[in-house]
Design a protein around this motif. Structure first.
Motif, PDB file in Angstrom:
ATOM      1  N   LEU A 163      20.850  -4.313  16.476  1.00  0.00           N
ATOM      2  CA  LEU A 163      21.538  -3.640  15.371  1.00  0.00           C
ATOM      3  C   LEU A 163      20.908  -2.286  15.076  1.00  0.00           C
ATOM      4  CD1 LEU A 163      22.225  -6.710  13.087  1.00  0.00           C
ATOM      5  CD2 LEU A 163      23.931  -5.260  14.200  1.00  0.00           C
ATOM      6  N   VAL A 164      19.595  -2.210  15.223  1.00  0.00           N
ATOM      7  CA  VAL A 164      18.927  -0.921  15.022  1.00  0.00           C
ATOM      8  C   VAL A 164      19.340   0.051  16.128  1.00  0.00           C
ATOM      9  CG1 VAL A 164      16.693   0.248  15.054  1.00  0.00           C
ATOM     10  CG2 VAL A 164      16.972  -1.870  13.749  1.00  0.00           C
ATOM     11  N   ARG A 165      19.330  -0.436  17.358  1.00  0.00           N
ATOM     12  CA  ARG A 165      19.766   0.398  18.488  1.00  0.00           C
ATOM     13  C   ARG A 165      21.161   0.936  18.267  1.00  0.00           C
ATOM     14  NH1 ARG A 165      18.191  -3.362  22.102  1.00  0.00           N
ATOM     15  NH2 ARG A 165      20.336  -3.973  22.484  1.00  0.00           N
ATOM     16  N   GLN A 166      22.008   0.114  17.705  1.00  0.00           N
ATOM     17  CA  GLN A 166      23.403   0.518  17.543  1.00  0.00           C
ATOM     18  C   GLN A 166      23.649   1.319  16.279  1.00  0.00           C
ATOM     19  OE1 GLN A 166      24.760  -3.454  17.997  1.00  0.00           O
ATOM     20  NE2 GLN A 166      25.672  -3.071  19.989  1.00  0.00           N
ATOM     21  N   GLY A 167      22.581   1.541  15.512  1.00  0.00           N
ATOM     22  CA  GLY A 167      22.736   2.389  14.336  1.00  0.00           C
ATOM     23  C   GLY A 167      23.349   1.700  13.133  1.00  0.00           C
ATOM     24  N   VAL A 168      23.359   0.394  13.133  1.00  0.00           N
ATOM     25  CA  VAL A 168      23.907  -0.341  11.999  1.00  0.00           C
ATOM     26  C   VAL A 168      22.809  -0.585  10.958  1.00  0.00           C
ATOM     27  CG1 VAL A 168      24.911  -2.548  11.293  1.00  0.00           C
ATOM     28  CG2 VAL A 168      25.717  -1.412  13.373  1.00  0.00           C
ATOM     29  N   LEU A 169      21.604  -0.807  11.433  1.00  0.00           N
ATOM     30  CA  LEU A 169      20.464  -0.959  10.544  1.00  0.00           C
ATOM     31  C   LEU A 169      19.425   0.122  10.866  1.00  0.00           C
ATOM     32  CD1 LEU A 169      19.811  -4.837  10.639  1.00  0.00           C
ATOM     33  CD2 LEU A 169      21.124  -3.530   8.949  1.00  0.00           C
ATOM     34  N   ARG A 170      18.630   0.440   9.856  1.00  0.00           N
ATOM     35  CA  ARG A 170      17.521   1.348  10.054  1.00  0.00           C
ATOM     36  C   ARG A 170      16.249   0.545   9.807  1.00  0.00           C
ATOM     37  NH1 ARG A 170      19.134   6.207   9.054  1.00  0.00           N
ATOM     38  NH2 ARG A 170      20.185   5.568   7.149  1.00  0.00           N
ATOM     39  N   ARG A 171      15.223   0.780  10.609  1.00  0.00           N
ATOM     40  CA  ARG A 171      13.975   0.034  10.480  1.00  0.00           C
ATOM     41  C   ARG A 171      12.948   0.942   9.795  1.00  0.00           C
ATOM     42  NH1 ARG A 171       9.855  -1.102  14.344  1.00  0.00           N
ATOM     43  NH2 ARG A 171       8.939  -3.190  14.165  1.00  0.00           N
ATOM     44  N   ILE A 172      12.585   0.566   8.579  1.00  0.00           N
ATOM     45  CA  ILE A 172      11.759   1.447   7.760  1.00  0.00           C
ATOM     46  C   ILE A 172      10.463   0.768   7.373  1.00  0.00           C
ATOM     47  CG2 ILE A 172      11.673   2.627   5.539  1.00  0.00           C
ATOM     48  CD1 ILE A 172      14.667   2.986   5.738  1.00  0.00           C
ATOM     49  N   PRO A 173       9.333   1.436   7.607  1.00  0.00           N
ATOM     50  CA  PRO A 173       8.043   0.838   7.274  1.00  0.00           C
ATOM     51  C   PRO A 173       7.889   0.707   5.764  1.00  0.00           C
ATOM     52  CG  PRO A 173       7.759   3.081   8.049  1.00  0.00           C
ATOM     53  CD  PRO A 173       9.190   2.753   8.242  1.00  0.00           C
ATOM     54  N   TYR A 174       7.348  -0.420   5.326  1.00  0.00           N
ATOM     55  CA  TYR A 174       7.107  -0.572   3.900  1.00  0.00           C
ATOM     56  C   TYR A 174       5.649  -0.868   3.619  1.00  0.00           C
ATOM     57  CZ  TYR A 174       7.182  -5.725   4.347  1.00  0.00           C
ATOM     58  OH  TYR A 174       6.927  -7.032   4.695  1.00  0.00           O
ATOM     59  N   PRO A 234      -0.991  -4.362   8.153  1.00  0.00           N
ATOM     60  CA  PRO A 234      -0.307  -4.830   9.345  1.00  0.00           C
ATOM     61  C   PRO A 234       1.052  -4.189   9.253  1.00  0.00           C
ATOM     62  CG  PRO A 234      -0.688  -6.648   7.785  1.00  0.00           C
ATOM     63  CD  PRO A 234      -0.913  -5.367   7.073  1.00  0.00           C
ATOM     64  N   LYS A 235       1.379  -3.422  10.224  1.00  0.00           N
ATOM     65  CA  LYS A 235       2.646  -2.696  10.158  1.00  0.00           C
ATOM     66  C   LYS A 235       3.791  -3.637   9.855  1.00  0.00           C
ATOM     67  CE  LYS A 235       2.409   1.753  12.249  1.00  0.00           C
ATOM     68  NZ  LYS A 235       3.296   2.794  12.788  1.00  0.00           N
ATOM     69  N   LYS A 286       0.865  -1.172   0.000  1.00  0.00           N
ATOM     70  CA  LYS A 286       0.000   0.000   0.000  1.00  0.00           C
ATOM     71  C   LYS A 286       0.901   1.221   0.000  1.00  0.00           C
ATOM     72  CE  LYS A 286      -4.445  -0.784   2.093  1.00  0.00           C
ATOM     73  NZ  LYS A 286      -5.121  -0.480   3.367  1.00  0.00           N
ATOM     74  N   ALA A 287       1.663   1.295   1.046  1.00  0.00           N
ATOM     75  CA  ALA A 287       2.636   2.395   1.091  1.00  0.00           C
ATOM     76  C   ALA A 287       3.882   1.959   0.343  1.00  0.00           C
ATOM     77  CB  ALA A 287       2.991   2.702   2.534  1.00  0.00           C
ATOM     78  N   ALA A 288       4.594   2.943  -0.140  1.00  0.00           N
ATOM     79  CA  ALA A 288       5.777   2.559  -0.894  1.00  0.00           C
ATOM     80  C   ALA A 288       7.036   3.100  -0.343  1.00  0.00           C
ATOM     81  CB  ALA A 288       5.670   3.035  -2.330  1.00  0.00           C
TER      82      ALA A 288
END
Lengths: 159, 159
Positions: free
Chosen positions: B48-59, B63-64, A157-159
């Motif tokens: 890894l997200v906490r440490q700034g190695v990965l970024r968590r991005i909604p797609y 359902p989130k 839905k979102a991109a």
DNA sequence: TTTGACAGTTCAATTTTAGAACTGTATGAA
DNA sequence: TTCATACAGTTCTAAAATTGAACTGTCAAA
């Protein structure tokens, strides 16, 4: 990579190896430098010897004592060490700065390690490298889940 | 180095990151590629997200759902990855050969990674490098044991 | 209504690791 | 001779991490 990790992929092994590169050779030396438990240290040293990364060499007979020395296989871990150190120097230093500086004997300067292409000598970055399966490629690197009906994936839905 | 190991120094984190470099982005992708338990995977991704190695991005919103993408800090791990792979390629291959080959886009050739000095460009080896304490040096890298009576160790008796 | 994809979470059973003491040889000091 | 110490492990228990498996919850398609 998985096989390399099988050798050095735990919390202590790399630190033990770091001490080896810093010329520590004996049990007590490792133990006091790292604060690792004696039990684990003995375990790890045994494993590294089994794997051919360290060689166990007697240095006195009376109470039998041995030193742990890097083999060529162990010395070849140097680029890994330097890469780890450099990443830490870049991303994990506190306000005090780097714990260690490296001087290159050949040119006499303080340096950073740079990874380059063996063919053209240019520095490497992930985007400029394309991977191909080699002769020892794994059968199924990743099991495809959306297998049969691979198409119905208009879930977005979102991109 | 210890700080770097604090980030990537366990059995699974490096393998997760390898998948990131191979363009895996989603939970199920990591899980099925690696066979890691879902519990640990969730744990490691969070770390890894906490440490700034990965970024968590909604797609997607419904359902989130999120993707895990390498940050610059994560991309900078590339030399470590390559160093690990190269050591494995050199010392841990079976008769079948390398699982993966790398092509350098810039020059079009299959290559190996080489670590060189940032100042003179020469390949590095452990013997040619001398370490100096830097501004963030540790107070006591190693306690000298065969000193004098360094410490009257209070040897306790068994119960 | 049912099934399945996806991204987790929960929990008991294993496995590892930490912490501390203990074993054993040898040397130098009291 | 007896005691303390260096050194290199080994042994043990408690605590932490990992595995394996099932469970939760949202939505889409059949």
């Amino acid at each position: 990579m998985a096989r390399t990790i099988g050798v050095i992929g735990d919390r202590w092994t790399l630190l033990i190896l770091r001490e080896c590169f810093l010329r520590t050779r004996r049990f007590e030396g490792f133990q006091s430098a790292l604060g690792i438990t004696r039990h684990l240290l003995a375990e790890r040293l045994k494993k590294l010897v089994r794997q051919g990364v360290l060689r166990r060499i007697p240095y006195q007979e009376s109470p039998k004592r041995h030193e742990y020395i890097l083999t060529q296989k162990g010395l070849d871990l140097y680029p890994i060490m330097m890469a780890l150190v450099h990443w830490g120097d870049t991303h994990m230093v506190d306000e005090r700065g780097r714990p260690l500086l490296h001087e290159h004997r050949k040119c006499g300067k303080m340096f950073d390690p740079v990874m380059v292409c063996s063919e053209c000598g240019e520095p490497l970055s992930a985007r400029e490298v394309h991977v191909h399966p080699g002769p020892g490629a794994r059968p199924a690197p990743e099991r495809v889940l959306l297998d049969k009906k691979a198409k119905p994936k208009p879930r977005k839905k979102a991109a």
